[in-house]
Design a protein around this motif. Sequence first.
Motif, mmCIF file in Angstrom:
data_model
loop_
_atom_site.group_PDB
_atom_site.id
_atom_site.type_symbol
_atom_site.label_atom_id
_atom_site.label_comp_id
_atom_site.label_asym_id
_atom_site.label_seq_id
_atom_site.Cartn_x
_atom_site.Cartn_y
_atom_site.Cartn_z
ATOM 1 N N GLN A 194 0.825 -1.217 0.000
ATOM 2 C CA GLN A 194 0.000 0.000 0.000
ATOM 3 C C GLN A 194 0.858 1.267 0.000
ATOM 4 O O GLN A 194 0.487 2.277 -0.608
ATOM 5 N N ILE A 195 2.022 1.217 0.626
ATOM 6 C CA ILE A 195 2.910 2.384 0.627
ATOM 7 C C ILE A 195 3.468 2.644 -0.767
ATOM 8 O O ILE A 195 3.459 3.778 -1.251
ATOM 9 N N ILE A 196 3.952 1.591 -1.426
ATOM 10 C CA ILE A 196 4.510 1.761 -2.771
ATOM 11 C C ILE A 196 3.436 2.237 -3.745
ATOM 12 O O ILE A 196 3.687 3.095 -4.608
ATOM 13 N N ASN A 197 2.221 1.712 -3.622
ATOM 14 C CA ASN A 197 1.119 2.169 -4.475
ATOM 15 C C ASN A 197 0.855 3.663 -4.271
ATOM 16 O O ASN A 197 0.590 4.408 -5.229
ATOM 17 N N GLN A 198 0.906 4.082 -3.015
ATOM 18 C CA GLN A 198 0.684 5.503 -2.725
ATOM 19 C C GLN A 198 1.822 6.361 -3.253
ATOM 20 O O GLN A 198 1.601 7.462 -3.776
ATOM 21 N N ILE A 199 3.047 5.873 -3.164
ATOM 22 C CA ILE A 199 4.201 6.587 -3.704
ATOM 23 C C ILE A 199 4.028 6.800 -5.216
ATOM 24 O O ILE A 199 4.299 7.891 -5.746
ATOM 25 N N LYS A 200 3.567 5.798 -5.895
ATOM 26 C CA LYS A 200 3.347 5.908 -7.348
ATOM 27 C C LYS A 200 2.334 7.006 -7.657
ATOM 28 O O LYS A 200 2.505 7.781 -8.600
ATOM 29 N N LYS A 201 1.277 7.097 -6.835
ATOM 30 C CA LYS A 201 0.260 8.139 -7.037
ATOM 31 C C LYS A 201 0.849 9.532 -6.779
ATOM 32 O O LYS A 201 0.568 10.492 -7.494
ATOM 33 N N ILE A 202 1.661 9.644 -5.728
ATOM 34 C CA ILE A 202 2.255 10.930 -5.365
ATOM 35 C C ILE A 202 3.168 11.441 -6.469
ATOM 36 O O ILE A 202 3.199 12.642 -6.757
ATOM 37 N N LEU A 203 3.889 10.533 -7.100
ATOM 38 C CA LEU A 203 4.896 10.937 -8.085
ATOM 39 C C LEU A 203 4.333 11.195 -9.475
ATOM 40 O O LEU A 203 5.043 11.688 -10.340
#
Length: 204
Positions: A194-203
Amino acid sequence: MYKKPIIVFEGIEGSGKTSHIKFVENFLKKEKLKYLKIREPGGSSNAEKIRNLILKKNSSFNKTTDLLLYLSARSENIELLKKNFQKKIILIDRFIDSTIAYQHYGMGVNLNLIKTINNFLLKDIKVDFTFLHTVDKKNMFSRLKERKNLNRYDKFKFNFYNKVQNGFLKLSKKNKKKYLIVNSNLDIDFNKHQIINQIKKILR
């Protein structure tokens, strides 16, 4: 063109934030994205010296001195942050919320004092997103027992950590869109996903 945000990892001792920031580092390396990672207190050479002073087992500073030392360490990082601001992705292990959660909600230091000095130091530098890690009493203490070296902030009673964690949660409610609450009692692979998925959205 990817975004170059400031992303912060917050949470009390044993909440898993340091492990999760490493997952994000590995992801950024794999994607060949430029980033800077620092920790607070610490980061620059002088800030690391202050960190050692604050966290020594035999240190016994009063709560105001503690606050000023933490903010002094942050002051030593300002040039480093300015140099990389909007040029690289910046990952920070503890930042503004930690100062408020620990020093205000945990120790009772005046909130306006914290905000005034912090605003003076940071000026236009703003956090884009925060991963707030939560943990229960059982898991926190079991993880602390596994550490080879405990610092001064690893040895408070749970009542203190509970006040700090509740302080973090209060801060997160003020701008929910910029926070993801990570339940560190859950499976580490689930949280990593879930953290990596959120990082992808942020970037994006």
